[in-house]
Structures are given as structure tokens and as C-alpha cells.
Design an enzyme around this catalytic site. Sequence first.
Site, PDB file in Angstrom:
ATOM      1  N   GLY A  30       0.795  -1.221   0.000  1.00 51.90           N
ATOM      2  CA  GLY A  30       0.000   0.000   0.000  1.00 51.90           C
ATOM      3  C   GLY A  30       0.828   1.272   0.000  1.00 51.90           C
ATOM      4  O   GLY A  30       2.041   1.253   0.227  1.00 51.90           O
ATOM      5  N   ASN A  31       0.147   2.366  -0.296  1.00 52.37           N
ATOM      6  CA  ASN A  31       0.775   3.685  -0.281  1.00 52.37           C
ATOM      7  C   ASN A  31      -0.293   4.739  -0.079  1.00 52.37           C
ATOM      8  O   ASN A  31      -1.462   4.538  -0.404  1.00 52.37           O
ATOM      9  CB  ASN A  31       1.590   3.950  -1.565  1.00 52.37           C
ATOM     10  CG  ASN A  31       1.047   3.189  -2.760  1.00 52.37           C
ATOM     11  OD1 ASN A  31       0.052   3.582  -3.345  1.00 52.37           O
ATOM     12  ND2 ASN A  31       1.681   2.087  -3.108  1.00 52.37           N
ATOM     13  N   GLY A  47       8.714   0.312   0.901  1.00 45.20           N
ATOM     14  CA  GLY A  47       9.304  -0.659   1.820  1.00 45.20           C
ATOM     15  C   GLY A  47       9.149  -0.374   3.292  1.00 45.20           C
ATOM     16  O   GLY A  47       9.880  -0.944   4.107  1.00 45.20           O
ATOM     17  N   GLU A  77       4.296   3.410  -6.894  1.00 44.64           N
ATOM     18  CA  GLU A  77       2.977   3.786  -7.393  1.00 44.64           C
ATOM     19  C   GLU A  77       2.771   5.309  -7.409  1.00 44.64           C
ATOM     20  O   GLU A  77       1.651   5.786  -7.565  1.00 44.64           O
ATOM     21  CB  GLU A  77       1.876   3.142  -6.545  1.00 44.64           C
ATOM     22  CG  GLU A  77       1.948   1.636  -6.434  1.00 44.64           C
ATOM     23  CD  GLU A  77       1.598   0.901  -7.730  1.00 44.64           C
ATOM     24  OE1 GLU A  77       1.560   1.541  -8.796  1.00 44.64           O
ATOM     25  OE2 GLU A  77       1.377  -0.311  -7.668  1.00 44.64           O
ATOM     26  N   HIS A  96      -4.057   3.745  -1.338  1.00 47.90           N
ATOM     27  CA  HIS A  96      -4.024   2.496  -2.103  1.00 47.90           C
ATOM     28  C   HIS A  96      -3.605   1.380  -1.160  1.00 47.90           C
ATOM     29  O   HIS A  96      -2.579   1.483  -0.492  1.00 47.90           O
ATOM     30  CB  HIS A  96      -3.040   2.601  -3.271  1.00 47.90           C
ATOM     31  CG  HIS A  96      -2.715   1.281  -3.895  1.00 47.90           C
ATOM     32  ND1 HIS A  96      -3.699   0.390  -4.288  1.00 47.90           N
ATOM     33  CD2 HIS A  96      -1.536   0.687  -4.173  1.00 47.90           C
ATOM     34  CE1 HIS A  96      -3.117  -0.689  -4.794  1.00 47.90           C
ATOM     35  NE2 HIS A  96      -1.808  -0.532  -4.729  1.00 47.90           N
ATOM     36  N   HIS A  98      -4.453  -3.174  -0.089  1.00 47.29           N
ATOM     37  CA  HIS A  98      -4.880  -4.488  -0.561  1.00 47.29           C
ATOM     38  C   HIS A  98      -5.745  -5.185   0.487  1.00 47.29           C
ATOM     39  O   HIS A  98      -5.407  -6.273   0.955  1.00 47.29           O
ATOM     40  CB  HIS A  98      -3.666  -5.358  -0.876  1.00 47.29           C
ATOM     41  CG  HIS A  98      -2.672  -4.722  -1.799  1.00 47.29           C
ATOM     42  ND1 HIS A  98      -1.339  -5.070  -1.810  1.00 47.29           N
ATOM     43  CD2 HIS A  98      -2.813  -3.756  -2.748  1.00 47.29           C
ATOM     44  CE1 HIS A  98      -0.699  -4.359  -2.723  1.00 47.29           C
ATOM     45  NE2 HIS A  98      -1.576  -3.546  -3.294  1.00 47.29           N
ATOM     46  N   HIS A 159      -5.072  -6.881  -8.167  1.00 49.51           N
ATOM     47  CA  HIS A 159      -4.089  -6.059  -7.455  1.00 49.51           C
ATOM     48  C   HIS A 159      -4.627  -5.545  -6.124  1.00 49.51           C
ATOM     49  O   HIS A 159      -4.227  -6.029  -5.071  1.00 49.51           O
ATOM     50  CB  HIS A 159      -3.670  -4.903  -8.368  1.00 49.51           C
ATOM     51  CG  HIS A 159      -2.567  -4.057  -7.852  1.00 49.51           C
ATOM     52  ND1 HIS A 159      -1.749  -3.306  -8.660  1.00 49.51           N
ATOM     53  CD2 HIS A 159      -2.142  -3.797  -6.591  1.00 49.51           C
ATOM     54  CE1 HIS A 159      -0.876  -2.646  -7.930  1.00 49.51           C
ATOM     55  NE2 HIS A 159      -1.096  -2.920  -6.665  1.00 49.51           N
TER      56      HIS A 159
END
Length: 197
Positions: A30-31, A47, A77, A96, A98, A159
Site C-alpha cells: 500500500g501507499n 518498503g 505507485e 491504495h 490491498h 491487485h
Amino acid sequence: MMQEYGELRVQLCEIGVLLYERGLVSGTDGNISVRVSEDAMLITPSGVNKRELRPELLICQKLDGTVIWGMGKSSREAELHAGIYTVRPEIGAVVHSHPAAATAFAVCGQTLPDNCLIEVPTVIGRINLAGYAPAGSGELADKVRTAAADSDVIFLQNHGIITCGKDLTTAFNKMDAVENAARTICCAKLLGRIREF
């Protein structure tokens, strides 16, 4: 320069912790980004576990990718985030991640149905599906930019999920609502035939 946007940097880190605590991210996936000017954003580094974010780890960069300040490596991203800000000037933050249940729908090439749980059409709103493209690719950024033109929620095939809003809290709340709805729908399918409205 790195002292700029102190309150936003703290809030972004707090959203990272909330994502982790709610089970909306795992590991270093994620970001998160927040717009700081017409052509710049703060974004999480690559990371780093979102539970362990600290304001000094964040990166400030222009939407064209030029890093203004920050010591780590920017999220792969970042172009995806920049594309949303470019096509939607009213958007102030992008998340963003998951989350498992919602991402399961995306893996199947589906979004959430809008006729069985009232929160989907009323709270979440329109959901667009962006077709598969490799993570971090320009192709994915292009697909997301197109999907974001008329939706604050984008499912990325195979994704994850993107939510955006006027600010960090709005974008986070949308992600939380998406995953809760996805879990509810999955549980309902296990119980039997879903009654549609």
C-alpha cells in the site's frame, strides 16, 4: 524544507497506523499520499510498514516525479497517485491498499454489487474497475487515471483498491467502508442467496 507541512505529515502517518490496525494493509504493501499544492504531494516511501511511518520518512515530490525532499525511495505507485491528482484537481488525498475481501472481488475482475447492501450506493458510490497492468507501471497509472475521472473508488484487477477524497480522513473512511461492505457481501454469499433490492 523537511519541516514543511508538519500537520499533514503527522496526519498521513496516523492514517497509516489506522490502515494497519483495521487490517487494510499488511507488511509493507500500500501507499498513501496527500496533495500539498497544485503540483506537489507528500507520499509514503517504499518498503516501510504503515504502522511504522514517521513524518521524517515521508517524501515530498512534484506530480512529474521530481523529488523535492525526502531521503527514502518514493513509492513505485507515485505516478498512479499523480495521475489522479492531475485528472481530479479537487482530490486532496489518495489511499491504495490491498484489503483482503475487497481485493478478492478485484482478483475476480468484479466490483461490489450496488443492489444488495445500501452502503454501496449511498456511502461508497460509483466503483470503477481498472484492468490489469503490472504494479508500478505507466500502463497501470494510465488505466487508473481513466478510471478515476468519475469515481473516488477504483478496484485494480488482480491487485488492490484505491480510494480518494477531499482529504486523508475522507479517503481512509472510504477504504474502510469498501472493505466492510466486501466482507458483509462475502458472508452473505456463504449464508445463501442474496436478496437484491
